[in-house]
Design an enzyme around this catalytic site. Structure first.
Site, PDB file in Angstrom:
ATOM      1  N   CYS A   1      -2.859   8.162   4.166  1.00  0.00           N
ATOM      2  CA  CYS A   1      -2.631   7.675   2.806  1.00  0.00           C
ATOM      3  C   CYS A   1      -3.875   7.835   1.958  1.00  0.00           C
ATOM      4  O   CYS A   1      -3.802   7.809   0.726  1.00  0.00           O
ATOM      5  CB  CYS A   1      -2.185   6.218   2.833  1.00  0.00           C
ATOM      6  SG  CYS A   1      -3.308   5.126   3.732  1.00  0.00           S
TER       7      CYS A   1
ATOM      8  N   GLU B   1       0.880  -1.167   0.000  1.00  0.00           N
ATOM      9  CA  GLU B   1       0.000   0.000   0.000  1.00  0.00           C
ATOM     10  C   GLU B   1       0.917   1.216   0.000  1.00  0.00           C
ATOM     11  O   GLU B   1       1.573   1.501   0.993  1.00  0.00           O
ATOM     12  CB  GLU B   1      -0.921  -0.028   1.214  1.00  0.00           C
ATOM     13  CG  GLU B   1      -2.066   0.962   1.127  1.00  0.00           C
ATOM     14  CD  GLU B   1      -1.838   2.150   2.024  1.00  0.00           C
ATOM     15  OE1 GLU B   1      -1.340   3.175   1.509  1.00  0.00           O
ATOM     16  OE2 GLU B   1      -2.142   2.052   3.215  1.00  0.00           O
TER      17      GLU B   1
END
Length: 523
Positions: free
Chosen positions: A294, A255
């Protein structure tokens, strides 16, 4: 605080030296990485030989019960995690997102495991496949736990949620975890692990934590192990190119960077509920966790005719955000996690300003409540405006990981979707429209570039869970630039830790293996 690794069933003894970790609020030292390096081959062996067998003695449902007990214990002791989170710049609401969010993941996986998984370690996958006309020779896909370890490398922004959202599906699958928190907020993650150990819920070897360097850990991985990484694209690429990862075909979940977008559709003109929801969400994603998410909105697209109104509305909302010591009740945004992170954000904002103007916020002159703007890692919300996004490059490529977002106009919906997709793969995009045909068209054109699409309108505005909040029930990850990984997603998150195997045999034999009552099976 002297931070130690917990490996091989014990906390390592403190050693001299070690890196100091400083408070994001005051700049003063709050912790020291105190434990010396561990023999990583031994750490992996302990996970495989002690943790794995202990986990696989239990069934999916029994491990789900353990997750529930752990969640209840952490819920009763979470205040000390809130207290430590202040030094990482977290307001009470920020800390709740991290701490309560992580505990919430445990509760969700506990519930799903008890309701949706069998009382065994064999998970059926798909339907029976007849392989002969008689029907007495069949095929069946099953999934079983890997017999290695899950290596979890976490980012600094969510020391609790990041650890627990990776841990829960691996544990439920029956695979032991070795977790490596980011050093700058390791004092929060280490306290979480100490609470987990104090709970007495987990079997020995189910969870180990490495504070500081992972040393030669990657040299000892095998095809039964899994690596799950959250962080920069640069680091992810280095790890993915490790020769052992390639040679052993180690499962690698990444990720990475993501320049997520918010899209105000043409029908969501100023004065509509969707316009107001757009402004609220962009401002919130800039300021929650000081923009260190994020999933935060980095690019906000509006029809060209709505640019002036959107700019003024965002200015008005951001002007109300009080920046300062997160312990103060009236502070709504704390500092970044450290001075080095602040420096990195300012460098990237400088690059963005080659294509953009600063529409709100001045990093050189802003008020900080209850703290020093220089010794703490503070920044104000910084709203940029890019008049020509079609010819710009940096706004679609640079992720300033802080309270930074860029507002951009588009001329028509086709252009808007082209601009959104220039992120080259993102974790999430949010869309603000009340037109069903527009929403359906947007899905067709941008879904393949995104791991999650959130449609916010007047019907769900009061209940929607937020652009930047991954839900344990839904996938968290994204294609391309975002890393190609898929975490969470309910039981989908377990599948990284289970091997799918095709079984072939007589109907009776397959029935005896799977425990099914199959037509035609005889004892």
């Amino acid at each position: 605080m002297e931070l130690s690794s917990h490996v091989l069933g014990r906390w390592l003894s403190p050693a001299s030296g070690g890196a100091e970790i400083h408070s994001a609020v005051t700049g003063e030292p709050v912790a020291r990485v105190a434990s010396g390096p561990a023999a990583m081959a031994d750490v992996l062996a302990y996970a495989r030989k002690v943790g794995g067998p202990a986990l696989r003695k239990a069934t999916f449902r029994e491990r789900a019960e353990q997750l529930k007990k752990l969640a209840e214990y952490l819920n009763a002791h979470k205040e000390q995690l809130y207290e430590l989170s202040r030094h990482a710049g977290a307001t009470k609401m920020d800390a709740m997102l991290d701490v309560d969010g992580g505990i919430g993941v445990l509760f969700v996986y506990a519930s799903k495991g008890r309701r949706e998984l069998p009382a065994s370690n064999l998970l059926l996958d798909g339907d029976i496949e007849p392989l002969t006309k008689s029907g007495n020779f069949i095929g069946r896909h099953v999934r079983t736990p890997l017999q290695g370890a899950a290596v979890h490398i976490n980012a600094f922004n969510f020391p609790c949620w990041g650890l627990l959202e990776k841990f829960a599906p691996a544990f439920l699958a029956g695979v032991p975890v070795i977790t490596k928190p980011a050093t700058v907020t390791a004092y929060v993650a280490e306290r979480l692990v100490r609470l987990i150990e104090a709970s007495g819920v987990l079997p020995a070897g189910a969870l180990q934590t490495v504070i500081g360097s992972t040393g030669d850990l990657f040299d000892h991985l095998t095809g039964q192990d899994v690596v799950s990484f959250t962080g920069s694209a640069e680091t992810a690429q280095i790890l993915q190119r490790h020769p052992v990862i390639a040679r052993e075909a180690v499962r690698f979940i990444a990720e990475r960077d993501s320049v997520n977008a918010a899209l105000l559709a043409p029908d969501a003109v100023p004065g509509t509920p969707e316009f107001d929801l757009f402004v609220k969400e962009v401002a919130r994603e800039m300021t929650v966790k000081a923009g260190q998410k994020c999933t935060a909105i980095r690019r906000a697209f509006v029809p060209r005719g709505a640019l002036a109104a959107a700019t003024e509305a965002l200015r008005a909302r951001l002007a109300k955000v009080a920046v300062g010591d997160p312990a103060l009740e009236n502070v709504r945004m704390g500092p970044l996690v450290g001075l080095s992170q602040r420096g990195q954000v300012l460098d990237l904002v400088g690059k963005l300003r080659q294509e953009c103007e600063l529409a709100f916020g001045d990093p050189q002159a802003f008020e900080v409540l209850g703290a020093n703007a220089q010794t703490g890692a503070f920044l104000p919300p910084l709203l940029l405006s890019c008049a020509s996004p079609m010819s710009a490059k940096y706004v679609h490529d640079v992720e300033a990981f802080g309270p930074v977002s860029t507002l951009m106009p588009y001329d028509d919906l086709d252009q808007a979707m082209d601009l959104v997709n220039r992120g080259q793969g993102s974790l999430v995009a949010s869309v603000y429209t009340y037109d069903g045909a527009t929403a359906a068209r947007i899905v067709q054109d941008i879904a393949s570039f995104h791991g999650r699409l959130l449609f916010i309108d007047r019907d769900c505005g009061a209940e929607q869970t937020g652009h930047g909040s991954p839900m344990p029930h839904l996938l968290h990850g994204g294609p391309g630039r975002a890393g190609g990984g898929e975490e969470l997603g309910g039981l989908r998150g377990m599948m990284h830790y289970l091997q799918r195997t095709a079984l072939q045999g007589s109907t009776a034999r397959i029935a005896s293996i799977t425990g099914e009552n199959l037509v035609g099976a005889t004892s």
